[in-house]
Scaffold this motif. Structure first.
Motif, PDB file in Angstrom:
ATOM      1  N   ILE A 160       0.847  -1.211   0.000  1.00  0.00           N
ATOM      2  CA  ILE A 160       0.000   0.000   0.000  1.00  0.00           C
ATOM      3  C   ILE A 160       0.881   1.259   0.000  1.00  0.00           C
ATOM      4  O   ILE A 160       0.547   2.258  -0.626  1.00  0.00           O
ATOM      5  N   THR A 161       2.043   1.167   0.661  1.00  0.00           N
ATOM      6  CA  THR A 161       2.965   2.316   0.638  1.00  0.00           C
ATOM      7  C   THR A 161       3.463   2.545  -0.794  1.00  0.00           C
ATOM      8  O   THR A 161       3.507   3.681  -1.271  1.00  0.00           O
ATOM      9  N   ARG A 162       3.810   1.447  -1.464  1.00  0.00           N
ATOM     10  CA  ARG A 162       4.273   1.584  -2.850  1.00  0.00           C
ATOM     11  C   ARG A 162       3.163   2.149  -3.740  1.00  0.00           C
ATOM     12  O   ARG A 162       3.399   3.046  -4.556  1.00  0.00           O
ATOM     13  N   MET A 163       1.936   1.652  -3.554  1.00  0.00           N
ATOM     14  CA  MET A 163       0.832   2.127  -4.388  1.00  0.00           C
ATOM     15  C   MET A 163       0.523   3.597  -4.145  1.00  0.00           C
ATOM     16  O   MET A 163       0.220   4.344  -5.072  1.00  0.00           O
ATOM     17  N   PHE A 164       0.613   4.035  -2.861  1.00  0.00           N
ATOM     18  CA  PHE A 164       0.397   5.457  -2.531  1.00  0.00           C
ATOM     19  C   PHE A 164       1.415   6.323  -3.252  1.00  0.00           C
ATOM     20  O   PHE A 164       1.078   7.337  -3.856  1.00  0.00           O
ATOM     21  N   LEU A 165       2.675   5.878  -3.200  1.00  0.00           N
ATOM     22  CA  LEU A 165       3.755   6.632  -3.840  1.00  0.00           C
ATOM     23  C   LEU A 165       3.503   6.739  -5.343  1.00  0.00           C
ATOM     24  O   LEU A 165       3.627   7.812  -5.945  1.00  0.00           O
ATOM     25  N   GLN A 166       3.108   5.607  -5.935  1.00  0.00           N
ATOM     26  CA  GLN A 166       2.857   5.612  -7.384  1.00  0.00           C
ATOM     27  C   GLN A 166       1.664   6.510  -7.726  1.00  0.00           C
ATOM     28  O   GLN A 166       1.698   7.239  -8.710  1.00  0.00           O
ATOM     29  N   THR A 167       0.633   6.458  -6.866  1.00  0.00           N
ATOM     30  CA  THR A 167      -0.558   7.284  -7.121  1.00  0.00           C
ATOM     31  C   THR A 167      -0.191   8.759  -6.989  1.00  0.00           C
ATOM     32  O   THR A 167      -0.585   9.588  -7.812  1.00  0.00           O
ATOM     33  N   ARG A 168       0.589   9.088  -5.941  1.00  0.00           N
ATOM     34  CA  ARG A 168       0.971  10.489  -5.715  1.00  0.00           C
ATOM     35  C   ARG A 168       1.789  11.034  -6.883  1.00  0.00           C
ATOM     36  O   ARG A 168       1.655  12.180  -7.269  1.00  0.00           O
ATOM     37  N   ARG A 169       2.602  10.150  -7.469  1.00  0.00           N
ATOM     38  CA  ARG A 169       3.459  10.611  -8.565  1.00  0.00           C
ATOM     39  C   ARG A 169       2.713  10.706  -9.890  1.00  0.00           C
ATOM     40  O   ARG A 169       3.223  11.262 -10.854  1.00  0.00           O
ATOM     41  N   ASN A 170       1.531  10.091  -9.951  1.00  0.00           N
ATOM     42  CA  ASN A 170       0.761  10.158 -11.187  1.00  0.00           C
ATOM     43  C   ASN A 170      -0.065  11.442 -11.152  1.00  0.00           C
ATOM     44  O   ASN A 170      -1.294  11.430 -11.069  1.00  0.00           O
TER      45      ASN A 170
END
Ligand SMILES: Nc1ncnc2c1ncn2[C@@H]1O[C@H](COP(=O)(O)OP(=O)(O)OP(=O)(O)O)[C@@H](O)[C@H]1O
Length: 643
Positions: free
Chosen positions: A359-369
């Motif tokens: 979930i931390t990785r997905m948050f980071l990816q979402t924030r960067r999109n």
């Protein structure tokens, strides 16, 4: 044609890389020591159901045999459609249903749970997670694959070692989408190396690379092989300069093995059948040409090599240093004696740890999109202003009661389409890199599913609350905290339900089919939701049952009742206002005495059902056996009906 035996050259360069590799990988070897693994397969058959073939089964692998040893780089070559990827899929355990014959690991029958712990499969589409830097991708892989018993410093050391072994130290901060094809391929290998797997399968690792990158990739494979690993790759037609660098070549044609042995033995082998390799051709190109020009040669070669039972090896091959240094022990004994639980065998970190990392990785990816975030924000803002503008001031006027009811329908339609279609379009692309990670046992499906289901909820809440506040205030709905609270609660629950439905569709279908299926399902749900409005209580019992299957109806009744329930008669600015008392409209629309709390509880059922369905859909997508069984039974039923 002269036969060039490159073994002395190969061994010289190999020992160099070996020395370098051993030195470089001291951390990796210390914390993730694994035994050498030999893979042996006998009479391996893989069949798929095919109604056009006599007997209903088509064999893609036809009783093939062979042994792939540790410390050796094996290339499976052959013409297109020969069965190379199929053999790799079967050996790696990517495909298990429909497989017959024996696969032994260090002379013991393969146990998939243990074998998964020992092997990594790098697929042809070297898809890596987007919007992460090389280092970030490696840290996630190390955290998931090395477990929490190894401290951060050691994991960091392993990441650095592997990055330097694969020549990626100069692009550690580069985002994965900006890597070159060769760098991406090397990153895909690096990600799988962090837990030091003794067996590595690679499907077409050189496809799409230029000559220099192919050479680098091959050198790298040789390097990791010399550290005692069993490296098996499929390769369409290896370049002439690199063919002799393989330790073993396994040539396939039409599901058979037509050559198995050292590359330098291929030319003399073919000459036994009067196929003389001209000096202008490479042995690999020549055997493919011979097979394709005359398919009868497949039978000749297949018999000559006994479908892989014979192995024309150069016996002067030196054992890899690792194998000499290691005591060859039985991996099965090793894992059981170490007190390792079945859960550890499957995943190195706990389900909760996997969830937190994912979930931390997905948050980071979402924030960067950021473009997607802006699109979502402006979609909600502009839609809110548009809907608010259309129904501006309608909420406290008796002549506009019917418009307010349409406003409620519009809110529901907006939420349904927005939150169903987003996962339908996004999930299939996210599942591609996930498939490799899941197959290589980075994490459990449960951990991924919960992370995937929850990661977008905060953004959904922020955007939806903004939209709901705008439309509620602009349309002059009663400024009562109780009503606004339930207006938001019912709408948010409807959005979470819709997202669940979208996840289920996105996990089942590819983008193209999903984007056709989803609007069709929504149209039916919409029709059931509004059916019978205006008939009062005169709705047929069958239709009542069908209407109850539409979760949108609960949303619609919920939102309408929030706005209209227990309202004092509205101000009428016309000569006559039929719906001055909004509860009359509620009764005519077939929703008398309804309240938002009851609709909220009803919405919880589809909320759970859709999440469950999306989990099952994901399982179906990721498990080849389940898919195979369903297709197999469906084919059986169709066949029975035909006869
Ligand atoms: N799931 C499947 N359903 C039907 N046919 C299949 C399936 N998987 C593979 N095949 C068929 O089996 C044969 C072997 O396929 P495979 O992908 O192993 O070939 P390949 O040697 O790797 O070819 P290429 O070099 O072109 O990738 C092909 O004819 C392919 O169409």
């Amino acid at each position: 044609m002269t036969i060039i035996d490159s073994r002395p050259v190969l061994e010289e360069s190999a020992s160099e890389s070996l020395h370098c590799g051993r030195k470089q990988l001291k951390h990796l070897d210390r914390i993730a020591r694994k035994p050498p693994v030999d893979i042996e397969f006998q009479d391996l058959v893989y069949s798929i159901p095919d109604s056009k073939v006599k007997g209903g089964w088509r064999q893609l692998l036809k009783s093939v045999n062979g042994t792939f040893r540790s410390g050796e780089l094996t290339a499976i070559i052959g013409p297109s459609g020969a069965g190379k990827s199929t053999l790799l899929n079967v050996l790696a355990g990517y495909v298990t249903a429909g497989v017959k014959g024996s696969i032994k690991i260090n002379k013991k029958p393969r146990q998939m749970r243990i074998f998964h712990m020992l092997s990594s499969y790098i697929m042809q589409e070297d898809l890596v997670q987007p919007r992460l830097s090389v280092r970030e991708s490696m840290v996630v892989a190390a955290n998931l694959k090395l477990g929490s018993s190894i401290d951060k410093k050691d994991k960091q050391a392993v990441v650095d070692e592997v990055l330097s072994l694969l020549g990626l130290q100069n692009c550690v901060d580069t985002r994965t989408e900006h890597l070159s094809g060769g760098q991406r391929k090397r990153l895909a290998i690096a990600l799988e190396l962090v837990n030091n797997p003794p067996v590595i399968f690679l499907d077409e690792p050189t496809t799409g690379l230029d000559n220099v990158s192919i050479k680098q990739c091959m050198e790298l494979l040789q390097k990791i092989t010399r550290q005692g690993r069993t490296v098996i790759c499929t390769i369409h037609q290896p370049p002439a300069s690199l063919f002799q660098n393989f330790d073993q070549v396994y040539v396939m044609a039409n599901g058979f093995c037509v050559f198995n042995g050292s590359p330098s033995r291929l030319v003399p082998y073919m000459s036994l059948s009067n196929c003389i390799c001209p000096p202008t051709s490479t042995p690999a190109d020549f055997i493919i040409e011979v097979i394709q020009s005359n398919p009868e040669n497949i039978d000749i070669f297949q018999n000559q090599i006994q479908n892989g039972k014979c192995n024309l090896r150069n016996e002067d091959k030196t054992e890899p240093v690792v194998q000499q240094n290691h005591k060859i022990y039985e991996i099965y004994q090793d894992t059981t004696q170490a007190g390792i639980t079945p859960q550890d065998i499957i995943f190195p970190s706990s389900c909760w740890t996997q969830f937190v990392i994912l979930i931390t990785r997905m948050f980071l990816q979402t924030r960067r999109n950021s473009s997607a975030l802006y699109i979502q924000f402006f979609h909600h803002l502009l839609s809110g202003l548009l809907v608010g503008g259309i129904y501006f001031g309608a909420g406290d006027t008796a002549s506009q009661t019917m418009s307010v009811f349409k406003f409620c329908i519009l809110i529901n339609v907006f939420i349904m389409y927005t939150y169903v279609m987003s996962p339908v379009l996004i999930i299939p692309t996210e599942l591609c890199p996930m498939k490799r990670e899941y197959f290589n046992r980075w994490y459990s499906l449960r951990a991924y599913f919960f992370a995937m289901s929850l990661v977008n909820i905060p953004i959904m809440i922020i955007n939806l609350l903004m939209f709901l506040t705008i439309v509620y205030t602009m349309s002059y709905q009663p400024l009562e905290l109780y009503r606004f609270f339930w207006f938001c609660t019912v709408s948010l629950t409807l959005a979470i339900c819709s997202q669940g439905l979208g996840l289920a569709i996105g996990s089942t279908f590819e983008i193209l089919n999903g984007s056709v299926v989803a609007p069709h399902i929504l149209a039916v749900l919409l029709a059931f939701a509004v059916y019978g409005m205006g008939y009062g209580a005169r709705v047929e019992p069958v239709m009542k049952v069908l209407m109850s299957t539409s979760y949108m109806r609960y949303g619609l009744v919920g939102v309408t009742s929030v706005i209209f329930n227990k309202r004092s008669p509205l101000e009428c600015d016309d000569f006559y206002c039929h719906y001055r008392n909004p509860e009359l409209l509620m009764a005519e629309m077939g929703m008398p005495d309804s309240n938002p709390q009851h609709q909220f509880y009803c919405l919880l059922i589809p909320l759970v059902v859709f999440r469950l369905l999306s989990y099952l859909a994901l399982r179906y997508r990721m498990t080849s056996e389940l898919r195979y069984k369903i297709v197999h039974y469906a084919a059986k039923i169709v066949k029975q009906k035909e006869t």
